[in-house]
Design a protein around this motif. Structure first.
Motif, short mmCIF file in Angstrom:
data_model
loop_
_atom_site.label_atom_id
_atom_site.label_comp_id
_atom_site.label_asym_id
_atom_site.label_seq_id
_atom_site.Cartn_x
_atom_site.Cartn_y
_atom_site.Cartn_z
N ASP A 73 30.20 1.68 -29.14
CA ASP A 73 29.30 2.67 -29.39
C ASP A 73 28.84 3.29 -27.30
N VAL A 74 29.20 4.31 -26.96
CA VAL A 74 30.01 4.17 -25.97
C VAL A 74 28.52 4.64 -25.00
N LYS A 75 27.59 4.99 -25.67
CA LYS A 75 26.20 5.24 -24.70
C LYS A 75 25.31 3.83 -24.38
N LYS A 76 25.83 2.77 -25.65
CA LYS A 76 24.84 1.86 -25.25
C LYS A 76 25.46 0.53 -24.60
N THR A 77 26.78 0.66 -24.56
CA THR A 77 27.59 0.53 -23.53
C THR A 77 27.37 0.62 -22.68
N GLU A 78 27.20 2.11 -22.05
CA GLU A 78 27.18 2.68 -20.69
C GLU A 78 26.02 2.32 -20.31
N THR A 79 24.69 2.09 -21.09
CA THR A 79 23.01 1.71 -20.76
C THR A 79 23.82 0.12 -20.76
N MET A 80 23.93 -0.67 -20.57
CA MET A 80 24.04 -2.04 -20.74
C MET A 80 25.51 -2.52 -19.60
N MET A 81 25.68 -1.50 -18.98
CA MET A 81 26.22 -1.64 -17.76
C MET A 81 26.08 -1.45 -16.58
N ARG A 82 25.21 -0.37 -16.38
CA ARG A 82 24.46 -0.01 -15.28
C ARG A 82 23.13 -0.93 -15.63
N ASN A 83 22.50 -1.39 -16.28
CA ASN A 83 21.18 -2.65 -16.22
C ASN A 83 21.88 -3.85 -15.54
N ASP A 84 23.11 -4.00 -16.01
CA ASP A 84 23.90 -5.41 -15.68
C ASP A 84 24.70 -5.24 -13.98
N VAL A 85 24.50 -3.62 -13.42
CA VAL A 85 24.67 -3.39 -12.24
C VAL A 85 23.69 -4.27 -11.27
N VAL A 86 21.97 -3.64 -12.01
CA VAL A 86 20.67 -3.70 -11.09
C VAL A 86 21.02 -4.75 -11.47
N TRP A 87 20.82 -5.92 -12.42
CA TRP A 87 20.45 -7.24 -12.36
C TRP A 87 21.21 -7.85 -11.68
N ARG A 88 23.00 -7.55 -11.58
CA ARG A 88 23.61 -8.64 -10.37
C ARG A 88 22.88 -8.31 -8.82
N GLN A 89 22.70 -6.82 -8.30
CA GLN A 89 21.99 -6.99 -7.33
C GLN A 89 21.04 -7.96 -6.96
N GLN A 90 19.91 -7.27 -8.25
CA GLN A 90 19.04 -8.79 -8.18
C GLN A 90 19.26 -10.38 -7.85
N VAL A 91 19.83 -10.64 -8.65
CA VAL A 91 20.11 -12.55 -8.56
C VAL A 91 21.17 -12.40 -7.37
N GLY A 92 21.42 -11.22 -6.66
CA GLY A 92 22.89 -11.40 -5.82
C GLY A 92 24.03 -12.60 -6.37
N ALA A 93 24.55 -12.45 -7.92
CA ALA A 93 25.45 -12.59 -8.72
C ALA A 93 26.45 -12.74 -7.97
N ASP A 94 26.85 -11.88 -7.08
CA ASP A 94 28.85 -11.49 -6.52
C ASP A 94 28.94 -12.52 -5.49
N THR A 95 28.30 -13.39 -5.16
CA THR A 95 27.60 -13.93 -3.26
C THR A 95 27.29 -15.17 -4.01
N ILE A 96 26.41 -15.21 -5.46
CA ILE A 96 26.02 -16.31 -5.22
C ILE A 96 26.59 -17.41 -5.29
N ILE A 97 27.57 -17.70 -5.81
CA ILE A 97 28.35 -19.06 -4.86
C ILE A 97 28.65 -19.45 -3.40
N GLU A 98 29.10 -18.74 -2.57
CA GLU A 98 29.22 -18.64 -1.83
C GLU A 98 27.57 -19.14 -0.90
N ASP A 99 26.36 -18.21 -1.53
CA ASP A 99 25.16 -18.49 -1.01
C ASP A 99 24.81 -19.06 -1.20
N TRP A 100 24.19 -20.17 -2.36
CA TRP A 100 23.48 -20.86 -3.23
C TRP A 100 24.41 -22.48 -3.57
N ALA A 101 23.07 -23.30 -3.60
CA ALA A 101 23.82 -24.52 -4.14
C ALA A 101 22.70 -25.07 -5.38
N VAL A 102 23.97 -25.47 -6.49
CA VAL A 102 22.56 -25.75 -7.32
C VAL A 102 22.14 -27.45 -6.85
#
Length: 411
Positions: A46-75
């Protein structure tokens, strides 16, 4: 058709092209054909549902810093030492293998030792690590590697694992996995399932989409033979029917697979004295919220908070008013830190936010989900303002004397 590269129906090809056009403004080099099809499969093309899911993911990744979490944060150390599971080998088709002796986990001890948000953050860190491993193996092995096989070993799993805060945390992580790393799980084998497993699965199942739920297989006493149908013996520890062991002969391969165990109390977080931090107290009524307003006049000022609740968890978020002088619903304000339930009854919750622009910032305690219990909150908030050198200093005394407190229902 499987919906994978090289095995697409005409309708699936059309959906792929429509999605690529619809989300072209957010595409990155990582969004190759394999990736886009993964998102499409998660929403049954379902293209519409997939687009919504992907756009929500972009916002979420920015909020949690997912792209750089390995470099920026220690478990946190306690999570590394006591949260069960580990990557070990690949199945016969190349999928990574994750073995999790979850029956040995002490979730209550972990939750008393580290904030809920950091436990969740550690799982994001793990998933981002796995995705980098996918890319590495795909390049090295000349085949697409983008899924994992999970083996959940529930030996020693019992009623203590049905502890509600722990169950809620696990379900939240399952939901995160489904929403932001879709179609990553190839299959899940559950072994040594106790008699209470149906109860446990009924708690988790609502958070799984239909496709993921179909990938869960509960194996019987012959599980070792079944696992070896899908996983070569040298890719599976001796303890689970394979031939692999640690260099020291350990058949469980504990150097790669964490077996958890009881968390020592020395890891438990302790609340500082409420007198030393000049804590204030407020009651958040059942089915209601409390909003603490701070009028931030200097851009770059910081809000720093700490709070605890007596007996039960609480929702917490930070917002910025779009209309001053009027109580607003959460949905009408600018979301700074999304509201989420925190285990502030187990460990003190604290945080810091830099206010990039002036305005009225709202610390919001949310108890709207509880219609049975009011929550007593002890809290301390500092407002810090930058000085001419760019450093920060305490602007107001610790406490809430200058905060407007508004109690009511805003949903």
């Amino acid at each position: 058709m499987s919906g994978r590269v090289g095995d697409l129906s005409p309708k699936q090809v059309e959906a792929l092209e429509k999605l690529r056009e619809a989300v072209k403004d957010i595409l990155t080099p990582s969004h190759d054909e394999h990736c886009l099809l993964r998102w499409l499969r998660a929403r049954e093309f379902d293209v519409k549902k997939t687009e919504t899911m992907m756009r929500n993911d972009v916002v979420w990744r920015q909020q949690v810093g997912a792209d750089t979490i390995i470099e920026d944060w220690a478990v946190p150390e306690v999570v590394e030492k006591y949260y069960t599971g580990g990557l070990f080998g690949q199945d016969k088709e190349g999928a990574l293998l994750w073995i999790d002796p979850f029956g040995h986990i002490d979730l209550k001890g972990i939750c008393r030792s580290v904030k809920k948000r950091d436990i969740i953050k550690s799982k994001i860190h793990l998933l981002e690590t796995i995705y980098r491993k996918f890319a590495q193996l795909t390049k090295e092995q000349g085949r697409q590697v983008d899924q994992i096989v999970i083996v959940f070993d529930l030996e020693k799993f019992g009623r203590r694992h049905l502890w509600k805060p722990g169950a809620d945390l696990f379900c939240e992580m399952v939901e995160l996995f489904e929403d932001h790393y879709p179609e990553t799980q190839k299959t899940c084998f559950v072994i040594n399932a106790p008699t209470i497993f149906p109860v446990v699965y009924n708690i988790v199942k609502p958070f799984l989409n239909e496709g993921t739920a179909k990938k869960v297989h509960v194996l019987g006493s012959n599980y070792k033979d079944v696992l070896k149908k899908y996983i070569d013996a040298d890719q599976l520890p001796i303890h689970w029917g394979g031939t692999a062991c640690d260099d020291n002969g350990d058949p469980k391969c504990s150097s790669k697979i964490c077996f958890g165990g009881e968390v020592p109390e020395s890891y438990y977080l302790k609340m500082q004295s409420s007198e030393s931090l000049n804590f204030k107290e407020v009651l958040v009524k059942r089915g209601s919220t409390v909003q603490l307003d701070f009028d931030i006049k200097v851009a770059g000022s910081g809000l720093r908070w700490q709070f605890t609740t007596e007996g039960f968890d609480l929702g917490f978020g930070v917002y910025r008013r779009t209309e001053n002088g009027v109580r607003q619903k959460a949905g009408d304000m600018e979301e700074v830190i999304p509201t989420q339930r925190v285990n502030s009854h187990m460990v003190p919750e604290d945080g810091f936010y830099t206010c990039t622009e002036p305005g009225v910032y709202v610390l919001r305690f949310d108890n709207t989900y509880s219609w049975a219990r009011s929550k007593q909150v002890l809290y301390s908030v500092e407002v810090l303002v930058p000085d001419d050198t760019g450093a920060t200093k305490v602007w107001k005394e610790v406490g809430q004397a200058d905060a407007a407190i508004v109690n009511g229902t805003d949903t």
